[in-house]
Design an enzyme around this catalytic site. Structure first.
Site, short mmCIF file in Angstrom:
data_model
loop_
_atom_site.label_atom_id
_atom_site.label_comp_id
_atom_site.label_asym_id
_atom_site.label_seq_id
_atom_site.Cartn_x
_atom_site.Cartn_y
_atom_site.Cartn_z
N MET A 1 0.82 -1.28 -0.07
CA MET A 1 0.01 -0.15 0.25
C MET A 1 0.69 1.76 0.06
O MET A 1 0.60 2.12 0.91
CB MET A 1 -1.29 0.08 1.43
CG MET A 1 -1.88 1.23 1.05
SD MET A 1 -3.33 0.59 0.27
CE MET A 1 -4.52 1.03 0.52
N GLY A 2 1.50 1.27 -1.10
CA GLY A 2 2.55 2.81 -1.74
C GLY A 2 1.98 3.86 -1.64
O GLY A 2 0.39 3.46 -1.98
N ILE B 1 1.53 3.63 -5.18
CA ILE B 1 0.58 2.99 -6.51
C ILE B 1 -0.49 2.35 -5.96
O ILE B 1 -1.28 2.62 -5.94
CB ILE B 1 1.33 2.01 -7.07
CG1 ILE B 1 2.22 2.90 -7.85
CG2 ILE B 1 0.87 0.79 -8.63
CD1 ILE B 1 3.89 1.93 -8.85
N ARG C 1 6.62 -6.83 -9.98
CA ARG C 1 7.78 -7.71 -10.45
C ARG C 1 7.15 -8.71 -10.43
O ARG C 1 6.98 -9.18 -9.72
CB ARG C 1 8.55 -7.55 -10.40
CG ARG C 1 9.88 -5.82 -10.25
CD ARG C 1 10.38 -5.73 -11.63
NE ARG C 1 10.45 -4.36 -11.78
CZ ARG C 1 9.60 -3.15 -11.72
NH1 ARG C 1 8.90 -2.75 -11.74
NH2 ARG C 1 10.89 -2.44 -11.72
N HIS D 1 4.41 -5.56 -19.43
CA HIS D 1 5.20 -4.36 -19.02
C HIS D 1 4.69 -3.37 -19.31
O HIS D 1 6.02 -2.73 -19.40
CB HIS D 1 6.85 -4.96 -18.90
CG HIS D 1 6.57 -4.24 -17.41
ND1 HIS D 1 7.96 -5.09 -16.50
CD2 HIS D 1 6.73 -3.73 -16.82
CE1 HIS D 1 8.20 -4.06 -16.18
NE2 HIS D 1 7.47 -2.79 -15.13
N SER E 1 4.14 -1.30 7.35
CA SER E 1 3.76 -0.64 7.79
C SER E 1 2.02 0.19 7.83
O SER E 1 1.96 0.22 6.54
CB SER E 1 4.62 1.01 8.06
OG SER E 1 4.53 1.80 7.42
N GLU F 1 11.14 -11.54 -19.33
CA GLU F 1 9.90 -10.52 -20.00
C GLU F 1 10.80 -10.17 -21.21
O GLU F 1 11.43 -9.36 -21.52
CB GLU F 1 9.52 -8.68 -19.59
CG GLU F 1 8.54 -9.07 -18.01
CD GLU F 1 9.27 -8.09 -17.40
OE1 GLU F 1 7.86 -8.12 -16.68
OE2 GLU F 1 9.09 -6.78 -17.72
#
Length: 338
Positions: A169-170, A172, A254, A302, A193, A283
């Protein structure tokens, strides 16, 4: 000499005095032509193939390296031929392809471009989720097939009102949560966190300290983590077995975050309903890889940041970071070794 010629002459002197920067290429896997003007405002750029024709001549001139799609790969052999290098500016957030500790040990700064990629990446995340849930690609193929005589598309699953579990949950992940809220989804998240109460309330998100609980409860599991030693293989046989048989795994982080062999077995056995992937490892995948032949898999190459607007913003930020590094100023997005 006229004032105009003096200005022209002055501009040429400025051009000659611009620091040199190494880039991958223009076109192909490199930069679209439309963004090279941003770099040329501040740098004299040279493509990798031209550099390799005479590295002894060009190497001492280069002070900045712009890394795009992991190219040019800043390996020790290449770095050793760049004695004047002062900054490696990466396009994108992920820096798993960079040996930050080694590069910084050479006295070279490392930067990335967080924030500017978040909206486009969150958009592709929701696009993959929706396309997988409603069998959009399959429906298109049926609709344009010259042999189609009646509707044959499989039933989809509901997105509105379903449960979206976000792992990572950064910036993005938060943007994905915002979009999920727009579909009246119940938002769960797992993160290293916990976010602030204000952040949670803004998207109606509930924190799960135990990732297993999130996996069991989610209709869609969204992976939005950085690739680190801790997240490599984060989703494997055990984690997939905890998911609902009606659930979909969406990965925009990733490829190595997911154990692909385990994913193939889970998709073949019906352990989970489907997977939608913007990233794989490698990829592209080998053309005979089993993931490519499964009907319940959707894969894009990607392309999370592939919009003109975001690409320009990324290159602009790369240039800002590099210019700041060369001028000894505070770097907007410096990456420190862990």
């Amino acid at each position: 000499m006229s004032r105009g010629k003096l200005l022209k002459q002055g501009s040429l002197v400025m051009e000659d005095n611009k620091p040199w920067a190494l880039i991958s290429e223009v076109g192909g896997q490199g930069y679209i032509e439309e963004v090279t003007d941003i770099m040329k405002q501040h740098f004299q750029i040279i493509c990798l193939k031209d550099f390799l024709q005479n590295p002894l001549l060009h190497g001492p001139k280069i002070q900045a390296m712009f890394v795009w799609n992991a190219l040019p790969a800043p390996k020790p052999a290449l770095l050793s031929s760049l004695p004047s290098l002062r900054v490696v500016a990466n396009g994108g957030v992920g820096i798993d392809h960079l040996d930050v500790s080694y590069i910084t040990s050479l006295g070279v700064k490392v930067t990335n471009t967080p924030g500017v990629v978040s909206d486009a990446t969150a958009d592709i995340a929701m696009g993959l989720l929706l396309a997988s849930a409603r069998n959009i690609v399959e429906g298109h193929q049926i609709a344009v097939n010259p042999n189609t005589t009646h509707k044959q598309c499989r039933m989809g699953v509901e997105v509105t009102g379903s449960t979206l579990g976000i792992i990572g949950m950064g910036h993005i992940g938060s943007k994905i949560a915002q979009r999920g809220k727009g579909f009246d989804m119940k938002i769960l998240y797992h993160n290293r966190s916990r976010r602030t109460v204000e952040d949670e309330q803004a998207v109606g998100a509930s924190y799960h300290d135990n990732m297993d609980d999130l996996l069991k409860a989610s209709d869609f599991v969204m992976l939005a983590v950085d690739l680190t030693p801790e997240t490599t293989g984060l989703i494997s046989h055990r984690e997939l077995s905890l998911m609902k048989p009606t659930a979909t795994l969406v990965n925009i982080s990733r490829g190595l975050v997911v154990d692909q062999d385990a994913l193939v077995k889970a998709l073949q056995s019906g352990t989970i309903r489907a997977a939608a992937l913007d990233v794989t490892h490698p990829e592209p995948l080998p053309r005979d890889h089993p993931l490519l032949g499964l009907p319940n898999v959707l894969i894009t190459p990607h392309v999370g940041t592939n919009t003109y607007t975001t690409t320009r913003r990324m290159v602009q930020r790369m240039v800002e970071n590099a210019v700041a590094a060369l001028k000894g100023q505070t770097i907007p997005n410096e990456v420190k070794p862990k």
